[in-house]
Design an enzyme around this catalytic site. Sequence first.
Site, PDB file in Angstrom:
ATOM      1  N   HIS A 254      27.257  -0.857  81.137  1.00  0.00           N
ATOM      2  CA  HIS A 254      26.966   0.112  82.192  1.00  0.00           C
ATOM      3  C   HIS A 254      27.944   1.287  82.088  1.00  0.00           C
ATOM      4  CE1 HIS A 254      24.598  -3.125  83.786  1.00  0.00           C
ATOM      5  NE2 HIS A 254      25.658  -3.851  84.053  1.00  0.00           N
TER       6      HIS A 254
ATOM      7  N   GLU B 255      31.135  -4.151  88.440  1.00  0.00           N
ATOM      8  CA  GLU B 255      30.594  -5.298  89.150  1.00  0.00           C
ATOM      9  C   GLU B 255      31.506  -6.512  89.007  1.00  0.00           C
ATOM     10  OE1 GLU B 255      26.830  -5.876  87.250  1.00  0.00           O
ATOM     11  OE2 GLU B 255      27.733  -6.218  85.287  1.00  0.00           O
TER      12      GLU B 255
ATOM     13  N   HIS C  43      28.778  -6.825  77.934  1.00  0.00           N
ATOM     14  CA  HIS C  43      28.707  -8.132  78.591  1.00  0.00           C
ATOM     15  C   HIS C  43      27.290  -8.679  78.574  1.00  0.00           C
ATOM     16  CE1 HIS C  43      27.600  -5.178  81.678  1.00  0.00           C
ATOM     17  NE2 HIS C  43      26.842  -6.143  82.197  1.00  0.00           N
TER      18      HIS C  43
ATOM     19  N   ARG D 267      20.882  -1.301  77.201  1.00  0.00           N
ATOM     20  CA  ARG D 267      20.662  -2.535  76.446  1.00  0.00           C
ATOM     21  C   ARG D 267      21.058  -2.300  74.997  1.00  0.00           C
ATOM     22  NH1 ARG D 267      15.316  -3.218  77.491  1.00  0.00           N
ATOM     23  NH2 ARG D 267      15.767  -4.087  79.539  1.00  0.00           N
TER      24      ARG D 267
END
Length: 314
Positions: free
Chosen positions: A103, A120, A178, A198
């Site tokens: 991200h 996150e 991740h 992705r």
Amino acid sequence: MIFLEIIKLKPVFKDYIWGGNRLSDDFGFDTGYEKTAEGWMLACHKDGMNTVEGGEFDGMELQSVIDRVGTEKFVGTNAAVFPYFPVLIKIIDAYDNLSIQVHPDDEYARRVENEFGKTEIWYVLDASEGARLVYGFKKEITAEEFKEAIENNTLMDELNSVEVKKGDLFFIEAGTVHAIGKGALIAEIQQNSNCTYRVYDYGRVGKDGKPRELHIDKAVDVSVTRPAKQPVLNFDNNPNCTLAKCDLFTVNKYIVKDTLSLSNDKTTFNHILVVNGDCTIDGKKAVKGDSYFVPAGYGEYTVSGNAEIIVTKI
């Protein structure tokens, strides 16, 4: 005059190809899907919006409630400084491996995607034996070496794969490559963004029968190609603790065995996610999987029963 009450939120469900059945089997949700990947438990985003269940605002979308009451009054002065609602909270059921992804940070995401970046945390609610997560790189490599590894199909050799267990906590800063591995059930607290690049998808195809899109150039732009900065921590044996605290959110875990007193003020809302057991929240019945929003300035309230809850604030 609007009376500020604790409100129950109805989740939004997503049926991504890697999902399973635990949101229906373990949590009792009628998701509407044969397989369900995610439940968006606190969601105020264009790609998913909670509605209120019961009370004065029954059936209203969360954003409509915020607009009606007023941002500062309902979500608090801390959240009001963000351009839009600041967090998104999910339960993720990984029946299969998620794609390797990354991200962007706020600067890149606002410039390129007109959205927040995405930092996150993952809190592992359960994990099957041998379940693993991808968390950063084994060692530092260059951006050029990263792109070559993607193109040569050797990326997995460069990434740090970690076996996980219940209670593990991963702090995933924007830019960290991740992936959640199959067999993990995760509570995810993140910036309110759905911006994902992705990198690798195991050669899978989507529902249309075509390979799912990769975003290699953007991923190379934003990835931090070295080991993850934050260590993996485990909080399974910590009954009442802070899972994460940063300038984006604060997340606390509580094990309620009788009565727990909590409170908030005008600076922040509280979001309560029941991840195990059952309880009452100021007299409102709550069971495993329930999502409750305590408006800013509500003050003191009690949680009674036998349950594990995750409380998020700004």
